[in-house]
Design a protein around this motif. Structure first.
Motif, PDB file in Angstrom:
ATOM      1  N   ASP A  55       0.737  -1.249  -0.156  1.00 39.98           N
ATOM      2  CA  ASP A  55      -0.005  -0.093  -0.022  1.00 39.98           C
ATOM      3  C   ASP A  55       0.877   1.273   0.064  1.00 39.98           C
ATOM      4  OD1 ASP A  55      -2.093  -1.589  -0.003  1.00 39.98           O
ATOM      5  OD2 ASP A  55      -2.759  -1.107   2.186  1.00 39.98           O
ATOM      6  N   PHE A  56       2.251   1.309   0.117  1.00 39.92           N
ATOM      7  CA  PHE A  56       3.151   2.179   0.104  1.00 39.92           C
ATOM      8  C   PHE A  56       2.896   2.992   1.125  1.00 39.92           C
ATOM      9  CE2 PHE A  56       2.826   0.925  -4.519  1.00 39.92           C
ATOM     10  CZ  PHE A  56       4.210   0.898  -4.880  1.00 39.92           C
ATOM     11  N   THR A  57       2.582   2.468   2.333  1.00 39.84           N
ATOM     12  CA  THR A  57       2.025   3.130   3.520  1.00 39.84           C
ATOM     13  C   THR A  57       2.445   2.397   4.855  1.00 39.84           C
ATOM     14  OG1 THR A  57       0.018   3.740   2.343  1.00 39.84           O
ATOM     15  CG2 THR A  57       0.017   3.941   4.859  1.00 39.84           C
ATOM     16  N   ALA A  58       3.179   3.352   5.859  1.00 41.21           N
ATOM     17  CA  ALA A  58       3.532   3.072   7.131  1.00 41.21           C
ATOM     18  C   ALA A  58       2.303   3.620   8.149  1.00 41.21           C
ATOM     19  CB  ALA A  58       4.732   3.411   7.477  1.00 41.21           C
ATOM     20  N   TYR A  59       1.492   2.679   8.767  1.00 39.70           N
ATOM     21  CA  TYR A  59       0.500   3.022   9.818  1.00 39.70           C
ATOM     22  C   TYR A  59       1.192   3.198  11.236  1.00 39.70           C
ATOM     23  CZ  TYR A  59      -2.310   1.583   5.886  1.00 39.70           C
ATOM     24  OH  TYR A  59      -3.269   1.693   4.676  1.00 39.70           O
ATOM     25  N   TYR A  60       0.723   4.053  11.916  1.00 41.21           N
ATOM     26  CA  TYR A  60       1.241   3.990  13.378  1.00 41.21           C
ATOM     27  C   TYR A  60       0.181   4.250  14.388  1.00 41.21           C
ATOM     28  CZ  TYR A  60       0.771   9.184  13.027  1.00 41.21           C
ATOM     29  OH  TYR A  60       0.273  10.374  12.941  1.00 41.21           O
ATOM     30  N   VAL A  61       0.540   3.824  15.668  1.00 44.22           N
ATOM     31  CA  VAL A  61      -0.286   3.855  16.838  1.00 44.22           C
ATOM     32  C   VAL A  61       0.614   4.600  18.028  1.00 44.22           C
ATOM     33  CG1 VAL A  61      -1.659   3.018  18.716  1.00 44.22           C
ATOM     34  CG2 VAL A  61      -1.847   1.984  16.361  1.00 44.22           C
ATOM     35  N   ASN A  63       1.101   5.943  21.940  1.00 47.01           N
ATOM     36  CA  ASN A  63       0.330   6.031  23.102  1.00 47.01           C
ATOM     37  C   ASN A  63      -0.788   5.228  23.311  1.00 47.01           C
ATOM     38  OD1 ASN A  63       2.656   7.471  24.019  1.00 47.01           O
ATOM     39  ND2 ASN A  63       1.545   9.400  23.859  1.00 47.01           N
ATOM     40  N   ASP A  64      -0.991   4.176  22.617  1.00 49.37           N
ATOM     41  CA  ASP A  64      -2.176   3.440  22.323  1.00 49.37           C
ATOM     42  C   ASP A  64      -3.377   4.168  22.310  1.00 49.37           C
ATOM     43  OD1 ASP A  64      -0.940   1.002  23.249  1.00 49.37           O
ATOM     44  OD2 ASP A  64      -0.804   1.479  25.281  1.00 49.37           O
ATOM     45  N   GLY A  65      -3.342   5.235  21.424  1.00 54.52           N
ATOM     46  CA  GLY A  65      -4.785   5.731  21.149  1.00 54.52           C
ATOM     47  C   GLY A  65      -4.457   6.662  20.021  1.00 54.52           C
ATOM     48  N   ILE A  66      -3.298   7.307  19.748  1.00 51.42           N
ATOM     49  CA  ILE A  66      -3.261   8.283  18.552  1.00 51.42           C
ATOM     50  C   ILE A  66      -2.836   7.344  17.289  1.00 51.42           C
ATOM     51  CG2 ILE A  66      -1.815  10.399  17.541  1.00 51.42           C
ATOM     52  CD1 ILE A  66      -3.797  10.954  20.098  1.00 51.42           C
ATOM     53  N   VAL A  67      -3.560   7.552  16.388  1.00 56.87           N
ATOM     54  CA  VAL A  67      -3.325   6.855  15.072  1.00 56.87           C
ATOM     55  C   VAL A  67      -3.019   7.622  13.736  1.00 56.87           C
ATOM     56  CG1 VAL A  67      -4.472   4.609  16.016  1.00 56.87           C
ATOM     57  CG2 VAL A  67      -5.575   6.335  14.511  1.00 56.87           C
ATOM     58  N   GLY A  68      -2.331   7.146  12.905  1.00 59.83           N
ATOM     59  CA  GLY A  68      -2.261   7.953  11.771  1.00 59.83           C
ATOM     60  C   GLY A  68      -1.382   7.029  10.656  1.00 59.83           C
ATOM     61  N   LYS A  69      -1.228   7.572   9.543  1.00 61.41           N
ATOM     62  CA  LYS A  69      -0.477   6.887   8.572  1.00 61.41           C
ATOM     63  C   LYS A  69       0.299   7.861   7.688  1.00 61.41           C
ATOM     64  CE  LYS A  69      -4.114   7.103   5.053  1.00 61.41           C
ATOM     65  NZ  LYS A  69      -5.020   6.280   4.026  1.00 61.41           N
ATOM     66  N   ILE A  70       1.670   7.224   7.194  1.00 60.36           N
ATOM     67  CA  ILE A  70       2.332   8.249   6.184  1.00 60.36           C
ATOM     68  C   ILE A  70       2.748   7.469   5.088  1.00 60.36           C
ATOM     69  CG2 ILE A  70       3.403   9.621   8.215  1.00 60.36           C
ATOM     70  CD1 ILE A  70       5.870   7.828   7.656  1.00 60.36           C
ATOM     71  N   ASN A  71       3.127   8.264   4.004  1.00 58.97           N
ATOM     72  CA  ASN A  71       3.324   7.491   2.799  1.00 58.97           C
ATOM     73  C   ASN A  71       4.883   6.958   3.133  1.00 58.97           C
ATOM     74  OD1 ASN A  71       1.248   8.232   1.196  1.00 58.97           O
ATOM     75  ND2 ASN A  71       2.116  10.388   0.611  1.00 58.97           N
ATOM     76  N   LEU A  72       4.944   5.883   2.644  1.00 57.12           N
ATOM     77  CA  LEU A  72       6.020   4.870   2.934  1.00 57.12           C
ATOM     78  C   LEU A  72       7.393   5.307   1.844  1.00 57.12           C
ATOM     79  CD1 LEU A  72       7.284   2.513   4.486  1.00 57.12           C
ATOM     80  CD2 LEU A  72       6.467   1.067   3.045  1.00 57.12           C
ATOM     81  N   PHE A  73       7.028   5.830   0.716  1.00 53.37           N
ATOM     82  CA  PHE A  73       8.153   6.003  -0.077  1.00 53.37           C
ATOM     83  C   PHE A  73       7.962   7.441  -0.545  1.00 53.37           C
ATOM     84  CE2 PHE A  73       7.640   1.376  -0.559  1.00 53.37           C
ATOM     85  CZ  PHE A  73       8.858   1.014  -0.182  1.00 53.37           C
TER      86      PHE A  73
END
Length: 73
Positions: A55-61, A63-73
């Motif tokens: 998906d060319f994406t890195a997802y993150y969490v 502090n067990d509550g704030i979620v987001g994603k960034i483009n990987l490349f």
């Protein structure tokens, strides 16, 4: 007296198709994204990064509550 061993810090590079990215850079970009959303980096206590190259994406969490994603490349 025993000589202390130096901790070896590996460089991890993800290669996918014709792309590659250093995982340390991905984590730094995740932190920057978190800060850009109005949070403080010093408030990070826990962080998970899920890399999904297809998906060319890195997802993150953070502090067990704030979620987001960034483009990987």
């Amino acid at each position: 007296m025993e000589k202390e061993k130096n901790e070896v810090i590996p460089e991890v590079v993800l290669q996918y198709r014709q792309y590659e990215v250093n995982i340390d850079d991905v984590v730094a970009r995740v932190k920057a994204h978190y800060v850009a959303k109005g949070h403080k980096e010093v408030d990070i206590e826990d962080i998970q990064v899920y890399v999904k190259p297809e998906d060319f994406t890195a997802y993150y969490v953070i502090n067990d509550g704030i979620v987001g994603k960034i483009n990987l490349f």
